[in-house]
Design a protein around this motif. Sequence first.
Motif, PDB file in Angstrom:
ATOM      1  N   ARG A  69       0.816  -1.217   0.000  1.00  0.00           N
ATOM      2  CA  ARG A  69       0.000   0.000   0.000  1.00  0.00           C
ATOM      3  C   ARG A  69       0.849   1.266   0.000  1.00  0.00           C
ATOM      4  N   ASP A  93     -11.004   3.526   0.594  1.00  0.00           N
ATOM      5  CA  ASP A  93      -9.770   3.390   1.370  1.00  0.00           C
ATOM      6  C   ASP A  93      -8.626   4.170   0.747  1.00  0.00           C
ATOM      7  N   ILE A  94      -8.456   4.022  -0.560  1.00  0.00           N
ATOM      8  CA  ILE A  94      -7.350   4.693  -1.245  1.00  0.00           C
ATOM      9  C   ILE A  94      -7.580   6.205  -1.306  1.00  0.00           C
ATOM     10  N   GLU A  97      -6.837   7.665   2.117  1.00  0.00           N
ATOM     11  CA  GLU A  97      -5.401   7.711   2.429  1.00  0.00           C
ATOM     12  C   GLU A  97      -4.725   8.852   1.689  1.00  0.00           C
TER      13      GLU A  97
END
Length: 304
Positions: A69, A93-94, A97
């Motif tokens: 990741r 999620d990405i 982040e």
Amino acid sequence: MSRMITDTQWLELLERRTKDPGAVATAYAARRRPQSLLDEHGMMFLVAADHPARGALRSGRDPMAMADRRSLLERLMVALSHPDVAGVLGTPDIVEELLLLGALDDKVVIGSMNRGGLDGARWTMDDRFTAYDAAGIEACRLEGGKMLLRLDNDDPACAATIEACARAVTELAERRLIAMVEPLPYERQADGSLVLQQDAQSLSRAIAIASALGTTSAYTWLKTPACDDPEAVYRSTTLPCVVLGGVPGPDLDAQVASWGRTLRQPAVRGLVIGRTVLYPDDGDVFGTVDAAAKVLRAVTEGPQ
């Protein structure tokens, strides 16, 4: 590839994930949204990173490329640092982040919605919705949502996906948000493998199906693969289309010739490229993104 995330930043990200979940909502609310979806030539260049959510971690010969990741996020940050890259297409999620790392101000963000058809599963064509929904995309202040519409005449699971995509198109349009539909016609081979059909008839049929989804097509965009007969394929719709780009080659003129007919179609409004620019063989993410940008720029600007 240059290091975009220091050890300190990485540890801070992990700490915030653990101790301050409210930071995600704060980051969504604080993001500066782009003034326009399109550049001065009316085009849009996005980098896609929703593959891991379907369990598709392979890039090239490395079956675990996208499993790292930190490496994935750094590659995305390198790509997003290019001035011609408008933004990213990703799962929550990405996207979150990247938000926490401060990488999405003034960038277009398209939320990926249906990632349930896991890569390699026998039921892979069951592309049910498992990520963003329309209400979440609105609440998170994203520019739109993307949905995968894989079509196989012999797989009844596709019917539920068509229905779900139609509902998502309607719900996004009610909020005046882009619905980016990716219609991909497949054919299952005797050995059970699925092969993307890229002939004009198959692609035109898929585009016709996708164009009619929902109660209005006013906010629908299409994400389509490159093809050998773009004149026929893009006569199938008046909707704005973005093209899944190939791997940029060292010869710009040759690349423009191979993509040019597709990118010059009036309905085509840009490129969406994922692993091919994030994981180039030579490791030069920025250089590969730059090569893709030059191809798009050469097509839109014409001879200099």
